[in-house]
Motif scaffolding. Structure first.
Motif, PDB file in Angstrom:
ATOM      1  N   TYR A  74     -40.293   5.548 -21.055  1.00  0.00           N
ATOM      2  CA  TYR A  74     -40.929   5.771 -19.758  1.00  0.00           C
ATOM      3  C   TYR A  74     -42.173   4.921 -19.545  1.00  0.00           C
ATOM      4  O   TYR A  74     -42.403   4.427 -18.451  1.00  0.00           O
ATOM      5  N   CYS A  75     -42.983   4.725 -20.582  1.00  0.00           N
ATOM      6  CA  CYS A  75     -44.209   3.938 -20.418  1.00  0.00           C
ATOM      7  C   CYS A  75     -44.222   2.675 -21.252  1.00  0.00           C
ATOM      8  O   CYS A  75     -45.136   1.852 -21.120  1.00  0.00           O
ATOM      9  N   GLY A  76     -43.245   2.493 -22.139  1.00  0.00           N
ATOM     10  CA  GLY A  76     -43.170   1.290 -22.951  1.00  0.00           C
ATOM     11  C   GLY A  76     -44.155   1.237 -24.097  1.00  0.00           C
ATOM     12  O   GLY A  76     -44.402   0.163 -24.653  1.00  0.00           O
ATOM     13  N   ALA A  77     -44.737   2.362 -24.473  1.00  0.00           N
ATOM     14  CA  ALA A  77     -45.726   2.383 -25.552  1.00  0.00           C
ATOM     15  C   ALA A  77     -45.077   2.035 -26.885  1.00  0.00           C
ATOM     16  O   ALA A  77     -43.969   2.492 -27.183  1.00  0.00           O
ATOM     17  N   ALA A 101     -39.375   8.994 -26.290  1.00  0.00           N
ATOM     18  CA  ALA A 101     -40.561   9.083 -25.435  1.00  0.00           C
ATOM     19  C   ALA A 101     -41.769   9.414 -26.287  1.00  0.00           C
ATOM     20  O   ALA A 101     -41.653  10.098 -27.314  1.00  0.00           O
ATOM     21  N   CYS A 102     -42.928   8.909 -25.880  1.00  0.00           N
ATOM     22  CA  CYS A 102     -44.163   9.285 -26.565  1.00  0.00           C
ATOM     23  C   CYS A 102     -44.495  10.742 -26.216  1.00  0.00           C
ATOM     24  O   CYS A 102     -43.904  11.334 -25.309  1.00  0.00           O
ATOM     25  N   HIS A 103     -45.441  11.311 -26.935  1.00  0.00           N
ATOM     26  CA  HIS A 103     -45.757  12.720 -26.742  1.00  0.00           C
ATOM     27  C   HIS A 103     -46.253  12.984 -25.319  1.00  0.00           C
ATOM     28  O   HIS A 103     -45.889  14.000 -24.697  1.00  0.00           O
ATOM     29  N   THR A 104     -47.065  12.076 -24.775  1.00  0.00           N
ATOM     30  CA  THR A 104     -47.608  12.272 -23.423  1.00  0.00           C
ATOM     31  C   THR A 104     -46.511  12.306 -22.378  1.00  0.00           C
ATOM     32  O   THR A 104     -46.468  13.200 -21.517  1.00  0.00           O
ATOM     33  N   CYS A 105     -45.605  11.328 -22.421  1.00  0.00           N
ATOM     34  CA  CYS A 105     -44.516  11.273 -21.431  1.00  0.00           C
ATOM     35  C   CYS A 105     -43.541  12.427 -21.626  1.00  0.00           C
ATOM     36  O   CYS A 105     -43.015  12.971 -20.638  1.00  0.00           O
ATOM     37  N   ASN A 106     -43.307  12.820 -22.854  1.00  0.00           N
ATOM     38  CA  ASN A 106     -42.397  13.924 -23.107  1.00  0.00           C
ATOM     39  C   ASN A 106     -42.940  15.221 -22.519  1.00  0.00           C
ATOM     40  O   ASN A 106     -42.201  16.020 -21.926  1.00  0.00           O
ATOM     41  N   GLN A 107     -44.259  15.449 -22.662  1.00  0.00           N
ATOM     42  CA  GLN A 107     -44.864  16.647 -22.087  1.00  0.00           C
ATOM     43  C   GLN A 107     -44.914  16.574 -20.573  1.00  0.00           C
ATOM     44  O   GLN A 107     -44.751  17.580 -19.877  1.00  0.00           O
ATOM     45  N   ALA A 108     -45.144  15.361 -20.019  1.00  0.00           N
ATOM     46  CA  ALA A 108     -45.217  15.219 -18.563  1.00  0.00           C
ATOM     47  C   ALA A 108     -43.849  15.458 -17.917  1.00  0.00           C
ATOM     48  O   ALA A 108     -43.755  16.057 -16.838  1.00  0.00           O
ATOM     49  N   LYS A 109     -42.781  14.992 -18.573  1.00  0.00           N
ATOM     50  CA  LYS A 109     -41.440  15.190 -18.018  1.00  0.00           C
ATOM     51  C   LYS A 109     -41.002  16.643 -18.172  1.00  0.00           C
ATOM     52  O   LYS A 109     -40.382  17.212 -17.269  1.00  0.00           O
ATOM     53  N   SER A 110     -41.312  17.242 -19.324  1.00  0.00           N
ATOM     54  CA  SER A 110     -40.972  18.637 -19.584  1.00  0.00           C
ATOM     55  C   SER A 110     -39.470  18.851 -19.365  1.00  0.00           C
ATOM     56  O   SER A 110     -38.649  18.116 -19.886  1.00  0.00           O
ATOM     57  N   ASP A 111     -39.082  19.846 -18.539  1.00  0.00           N
ATOM     58  CA  ASP A 111     -37.672  20.116 -18.287  1.00  0.00           C
ATOM     59  C   ASP A 111     -37.216  19.595 -16.932  1.00  0.00           C
ATOM     60  O   ASP A 111     -36.225  20.076 -16.374  1.00  0.00           O
ATOM     61  N   GLN A 112     -37.944  18.595 -16.388  1.00  0.00           N
ATOM     62  CA  GLN A 112     -37.530  18.009 -15.113  1.00  0.00           C
ATOM     63  C   GLN A 112     -36.307  17.115 -15.313  1.00  0.00           C
ATOM     64  O   GLN A 112     -36.117  16.518 -16.368  1.00  0.00           O
ATOM     65  N   PRO A 144     -37.404   3.816  -8.317  1.00  0.00           N
ATOM     66  CA  PRO A 144     -35.937   3.721  -8.350  1.00  0.00           C
ATOM     67  C   PRO A 144     -35.420   2.616  -9.278  1.00  0.00           C
ATOM     68  O   PRO A 144     -34.404   2.782  -9.940  1.00  0.00           O
ATOM     69  N   ASP A 145     -36.110   1.468  -9.327  1.00  0.00           N
ATOM     70  CA  ASP A 145     -35.657   0.382 -10.197  1.00  0.00           C
ATOM     71  C   ASP A 145     -35.776   0.778 -11.670  1.00  0.00           C
ATOM     72  O   ASP A 145     -34.883   0.484 -12.478  1.00  0.00           O
ATOM     73  N   PHE A 146     -36.878   1.439 -12.004  1.00  0.00           N
ATOM     74  CA  PHE A 146     -37.082   1.880 -13.383  1.00  0.00           C
ATOM     75  C   PHE A 146     -36.053   2.929 -13.769  1.00  0.00           C
ATOM     76  O   PHE A 146     -35.516   2.928 -14.887  1.00  0.00           O
ATOM     77  N   LEU A 147     -35.730   3.832 -12.833  1.00  0.00           N
ATOM     78  CA  LEU A 147     -34.717   4.856 -13.077  1.00  0.00           C
ATOM     79  C   LEU A 147     -33.347   4.235 -13.323  1.00  0.00           C
ATOM     80  O   LEU A 147     -32.624   4.632 -14.249  1.00  0.00           O
ATOM     81  N   LYS A 148     -32.999   3.249 -12.520  1.00  0.00           N
ATOM     82  CA  LYS A 148     -31.701   2.594 -12.667  1.00  0.00           C
ATOM     83  C   LYS A 148     -31.596   1.892 -14.017  1.00  0.00           C
ATOM     84  O   LYS A 148     -30.543   1.923 -14.672  1.00  0.00           O
TER      85      LYS A 148
END
Length: 425
Positions: A199-202, A229-240, A250-254
């Motif tokens: 998600y963030c490329g870390a 995913a890093c810990h920050t992105c994993n917590q931010a996404k959660s169960d979404q 949209p480009d990143f999602l694709k």
């Protein structure tokens, strides 16, 4: 920097224990040995040796594009190499030939109609691009066993479960949470996502296995639904759901969804060839041992070693301790032996040039490794690399710094005859 050990033969071409480069230099200077082969560098003694040599282990880490090779003596890596295959080039060449024939057939030129259902394949048949990986690996296995005393071969093939060996009665949760828990899947995900947060490329940060489609909303544990995913992105996404989490990108999602369903061509190539390679290794009459990819990574991480193909090869199988006597592996690239076409064609398949039947000119063949000492003219200097010959005697030399043209054959000294491979360090 440490370099590969030198392989040694006695006067009867019996393989002896490899020696350090300094020892080989002293033998060559004293006239007690001569250079037998450049790649791998091998010397031959001028006397017969009766003593039994110390045996080495040959370890192999098969890969779709690159195969790692390592010789281990007394828990020390004394020789290493990385063999780069040309399977994709073979596949492209066969595809191009098929397109040429199909094009001629549809243009209604003088060409026989396609005939089907008249060819039978052996039970162990492999596609040429896959069989090439097995044959090139076996070429180097046979070459190393010819120049080095090898008493066992280790191949990364199947899961090697150390927990079952230590405790045959282990089961249930205790087994699932053992030392090798999750190593196989994690290693695959790290390679698939380039060891970055999706998600963030870390980079260079602890990465967690994350479900693209959450399990709470019906997501599965299939590898195609897993990412890193890093810990920050994993917590931010959660169960979404990922579509809600990246609704503004949209480009990143694709890109993430397409990579999640990426082709498993490389993994399929290794799976298709591993048993064929194993059966070929058994024909060498040398004992063959097996290890898993998870155990290889477990050994490498436990020993705190960097990830390279030849180090992975050295870590195959049961490894307690390991020291690196070499840090400069031989880079071997498969180049093939040329083509047999007598007529060169353009991209549409029409003839454009004639190829000469004669391959040797002035005692050299295209692909030989030479050293040229140019003493006069505009190109004074020393050049070393693969030669491209011409009937006129004016050769081109492909060096590490680029291609040098117009070198007279009189300046060239052969170092290594063409054998279908290109070498570097």
């Amino acid at each position: 920097m440490s370099v590969n050990y030198v392989l040694v033969l006695d006067t009867n071409k019996k393989p002896l224990t490899p020696c350090k480069p300094s020892r080989a230099r002293s033998l060559l200077k004293a006239g007690k040995a001569a250079v037998f082969r450049r790649y791998p560098f091998t010397i031959i003694l001028n006397k017969d040796v009766v003593d039994s040599p110390s045996s080495c282990q040959l370890k192999i880490d098969p890969g779709s594009k690159t195969t790692g090779l390592a010789l281990v003596l007394n828990n020390a890596v004394i020789w290493a190499g990385e063999l780069t295959h040309r399977g994709q080039q073979i596949k492209d060449a066969l595809l191009r030939r098929r397109q040429f024939r199909r094009g001629r057939r549809h243009r209604k030129t003088r060409y026989r109609q396609a005939r089907f259902l008249n060819r039978k394949r052996a039970y162990s048949w492999l596609a040429p691009s896959l069989n090439h990986r097995v044959q090139t690996t076996m070429t180097w296995v046979n070459r190393l066993t010819k120049f080095c005393p090898i008493d066992s071969i280790y191949q990364e093939l199947v899961r090697f479960d150390t927990q079952k060996i230590n405790n045959p009665e282990i089961s249930g949760t205790e087994y699932q949470q053992g030392e090798l828990h999750g190593y196989e899947v994690r290693e695959y995900l790290l390679e698939k996502w380039n060891r970055k947060c999706a998600y963030c490329g870390a980079q260079n940060t602890p990465l967690e296995v994350e479900h693209i489609h959450p399990r709470s909303k019906g997501g599965s544990d299939r590898v195609s639904n897993l990412t890193l995913a890093c810990h920050t992105c994993n917590q931010a996404k959660s169960d979404q759901d990922i579509k809600d989490f990246l609704c503004g990108k949209p480009d990143f999602l694709k890109r993430i969804l397409s990579r999640a369903k990426a082709s498993l061509k490389d993994a399929a190539a290794v799976n298709s060839t591993r048993w064929k390679l194993y059966n070929e290794l058994k024909l060498t009459q040398v004992p063959v041992e097996m290890g898993s990819g998870g155990l290889t990574k477990f050994n490498r991480c436990r020993l705190n070693l960097p990830k390279t193909h030849w180090i992975d090869a050295a870590c195959v199988g049961a490894v307690e301790i390991l020291t690196l006597e070499t840090l400069q592996p031989l880079l071997i690239k498969s180049t093939g032996h040329g083509i047999r076409q007598m007529c060169g064609t353009n991209k549409y398949g029409f003839p454009t040039r004639h190829r000469s039947k004669q391959q040797i000119h002035k005692g050299f063949k295209t692909g030989d490794i030479v050293k040229a000492f140019v003493t006069k003219g505009k190109k004074i200097g020393i050049y070393k690399g693969r030669v491209i010959v011409r009937a006129s005697g004016s050769f081109d030399i492909s060096t590490a710094l680029g291609r040098v043209s117009g070198i007279n054959h009189k300046y060239c000294i052969p170092l290594h005859r063409k054998d279908g491979y290109q070498y570097a360090f």
